[in-house]
Design an enzyme around this catalytic site. Structure first.
Site, PDB file in Angstrom:
ATOM      1  N   HIS A 131      16.468   4.809  15.792  1.00  0.00           N
ATOM      2  CA  HIS A 131      16.929   5.038  14.427  1.00  0.00           C
ATOM      3  C   HIS A 131      16.589   3.779  13.625  1.00  0.00           C
ATOM      4  O   HIS A 131      16.538   2.681  14.185  1.00  0.00           O
ATOM      5  CB  HIS A 131      18.451   5.244  14.486  1.00  0.00           C
ATOM      6  N   ASP A 208      22.075   1.350  21.687  1.00  0.00           N
ATOM      7  CA  ASP A 208      22.674   2.083  20.573  1.00  0.00           C
ATOM      8  C   ASP A 208      23.139   3.435  21.123  1.00  0.00           C
ATOM      9  O   ASP A 208      22.333   4.325  21.378  1.00  0.00           O
ATOM     10  CB  ASP A 208      21.630   2.265  19.459  1.00  0.00           C
ATOM     11  N   GLN A 211      24.716   8.411  19.377  1.00  0.00           N
ATOM     12  CA  GLN A 211      24.635   9.837  19.719  1.00  0.00           C
ATOM     13  C   GLN A 211      25.221  10.093  21.100  1.00  0.00           C
ATOM     14  O   GLN A 211      25.897  11.102  21.333  1.00  0.00           O
ATOM     15  CB  GLN A 211      23.169  10.316  19.687  1.00  0.00           C
ATOM     16  N   LYS A 234      30.377  10.022  14.016  1.00  0.00           N
ATOM     17  CA  LYS A 234      29.677  11.066  14.779  1.00  0.00           C
ATOM     18  C   LYS A 234      30.541  11.560  15.943  1.00  0.00           C
ATOM     19  O   LYS A 234      30.293  12.611  16.513  1.00  0.00           O
ATOM     20  CB  LYS A 234      28.357  10.527  15.325  1.00  0.00           C
ATOM     21  N   CYS A 371      15.892   9.278   9.506  1.00  0.00           N
ATOM     22  CA  CYS A 371      15.922   7.815   9.618  1.00  0.00           C
ATOM     23  C   CYS A 371      15.154   7.353  10.848  1.00  0.00           C
ATOM     24  O   CYS A 371      15.569   6.413  11.533  1.00  0.00           O
ATOM     25  CB  CYS A 371      17.350   7.278   9.632  1.00  0.00           C
TER      26      CYS A 371
END
Lengths: 413, 136
Positions: A131, A208, A211, A234, A371
């Site tokens: 991202h 990261d 998600q 999220k 993104c």
């Protein structure tokens, strides 16, 4: 059309959906099929109520007041930190920093750890699946320092190219930044293995997990990375709250990212000493209500077995892939090893047009570059349509998506 | 370049359509009827930065102080919305452009969702670009 009941794998999707008030509204006269949870998920009553409760019953600033409201709110705020630490299997609550979102967490690492530890001779590795949040902060630091950024490509099917990654790893590589799960295609990266490969060269690893935390167990001790971050919104939690995890010794050797109240021990105009983590990195009044909301979201999610969630979401994804493959002129992106995201294009139709028509039909998807422009370039497309599935989606959402795709084909092709 | 529809025509046509599909079909046709924007005019300078769809817009010079613009998009619905803008602005005097109540017209046409809440979208930028160009 779906033949399976909505009650699957031990939980009742319709009952779950009822706990999300926004999903029970209508769009353009139709019930909404919300398929954009990878951008931001809907919030259950438990989160909304937890945030309302603190504001209705005992709101005050944290870590400061000697009175009951402040003590109660501080307890709730620190309980939320403990919930996050347990969620990630951290060794201590002090390893958990509250940030504004994952973007701020990565900017913190780049500005604080990166600026202190990287030089112009060094190399860092990112993947093409990142991202922008895990690209731009490193690019900005490169503009200042001048190190080299190397990029791990994907294979033809959209899986990460581990052979290419192995070849990029050298003694010059000081840092590796990896997404745990691609926001644009759903690709799951073998982060434990990739961390181990990076560690063999002494590189520091940031994951990261924005998600991933929504769809699978994430255990920082098992992955053995140095930094891990995710965002709250999220994960069925509120906006304005995210998390950076790192070991205490790592954090306490880093310079603060921002200065202000609450992060200092002593201040004079000659000298300032800083507190240890987490306070060291939480200058100013934090997002108190949002942190408590995030804790409530994790508690809410904790009532379900991760394996059940995964089985449920995999069933919807597989069903969507199967039904989509029956339609001529639809290109799907992403490997088998992925979670909850269906990225696709309809031949000859701009994703923007498709998204507009979907909206008319009450189907909310994302159309764009997600993104992740470098990934779009690698796939040789300008954008895709992305349907993302969450705990509250069911096969009937897929049916409505398919109906919308067929309508788009009728209108534009 | 003459216009196929005046804004009054559009209001009449849209008022007759109670089905959203018909409205979008008409929008797509409106886009197809637009005068072509020559490819050499689609440059970085004429690109209107938006989010998902690409949009280009240019105001052609003329001597009678009237709006004569060309615009295009790679998305068909956006091209249709350009068709609506064409009906609204093309041939208007340059100094009247900023006084046109674009929000009101889109409201009347039932297209306000495309313009009001999304002030950061490429489409809204296009209206702003037209206003800026007409004042230059």
């Amino acid at each position: 059309m779906s033949t399976k009941p909505t009650q699957l794998h031990g939980f009742d999707v319709e009952r779950i959906k009822k706990q999300f008030p926004a999903l029970n509204s209508q769009v353009n006269g139709k019930p909404i099929s919300f398929l954009d949870s990878a951008a931001s998920a809907q919030k259950p009553d438990a989160v909304i109520e937890a945030m309302a409760k603190v504001q209705r019953e005992h709101y005050a600033n944290v870590h400061r007041g000697l009175y009951k409201y402040s003590q109660d709110t501080t307890t709730a705020f620190e309980q939320a930190r403990h919930t996050v630490a347990t969620f990630l299997n951290a060794n201590s609550d002090n390893e958990t920093i509250f940030t504004r979102n994952a973007t701020e967490a990565i900017n913190l690492v780049a500005a604080s750890w990166g600026a202190e530890n990287l030089t112009s001779d060094d190399e860092i590795i990112l993947t093409v699946l990142e991202h922008h949040a895990n690209i731009v902060p490193w690019h900005m630091l490169r503009e200042k320092i001048g190190f080299k950024i190397k990029v791990v490509p994907i294979c033809d099917d959209g899986a990460i190219d581990l052979d290419a990654y192995q070849k990029l790893l050298t003694d010059k590589v000081k840092f590796v930044g990896l997404t745990h799960m691609s926001n644009a295609m759903g690709t799951i990266l073998p982060v434990k293995q990739m961390t181990e490969m990076a560690k063999a060269f002494g590189a520091t690893v940031l994951i990261d997990a924005s998600q991933a935390v929504v769809h699978m167990d994430v255990d920082v001790q098992n992955v053995d990375c140095d930094f891990l971050c995710f965002t709250g919104h999220k994960l069925y939690g509120p906006t304005g709250i995210g998390v950076l995890w790192a070991r205490e010794d790592v954090l306490n050797n880093m310079r603060p990212y921002q200065g202000g109240g609450e992060m200092i021990e002593k201040v004079s105009f000659e000298e300032i000493t800083y507190k240890d983590a987490p306070a060291r990195f939480e200058a100013g009044t934090p997002a108190i209500v949002e942190a408590i909301g995030l804790g409530a979201a994790i508690d809410w999610l904790g009532q379900f077995d991760t394996a059940d969630i995964q089985a449920h979401e995999r069933d919807i994804l597989d069903y969507a892939i199967q039904e989509m493959q029956k339609i001529n002129g639809v290109t799907l992106y992403g490997p088998d090893d992925r979670a909850s995201i269906l990225s696709f294009n309809i031949d000859g139709v701009h994703p923007h047009d498709a998204g507009t028509i979907f909206d008319q039909m009450g189907v909310a998807v994302r159309a764009g570059h997600h993104c992740a422009q470098p990934l779009m370039q690698a796939l040789n497309v300008s954008s895709t349509i992305r349907a993302s599935f969450a705990i509250y989606n069911a096969r009937n959402d897929v049916d409505r998506l398919i109906e919308a795709v067929n309508k788009v084909k009728k209108l534009f092709c | 370049m003459t216009k196929k529809y005046t804004i009054a025509d559009l209001k009449e046509v849209f008022a007759l359509m109670d089905d959203w599909e018909d409205r979008y079909r008409f929008l797509i046709e409106l886009g197809e009827a637009l005068p072509l924007m020559p490819v050499e005019l689609k440059t970085e300078a004429t690109e209107v930065r938006g989010c998902t769809a690409q949009v280009w817009m240019v105001l052609l010079p003329n001597n009678d102080n009237k709006v004569d613009f060309r615009a295009d998009s790679d998305a068909q619905i956006v091209r249709g919305l350009i068709g609506v803008l064409y009906s609204i602005y093309q041939g208007q005097s340059l100094n009247e452009v900023s006084s046109i109540d674009i929000d009101g017209i889109f409201e009347d046409l039932g297209l306000s969702g495309h313009i009001s809440p999304n002030r950061r979208s490429g489409f809204f930028s296009m209206v702003e670009r037209l206003k800026t160009l007409s004042m230059a």
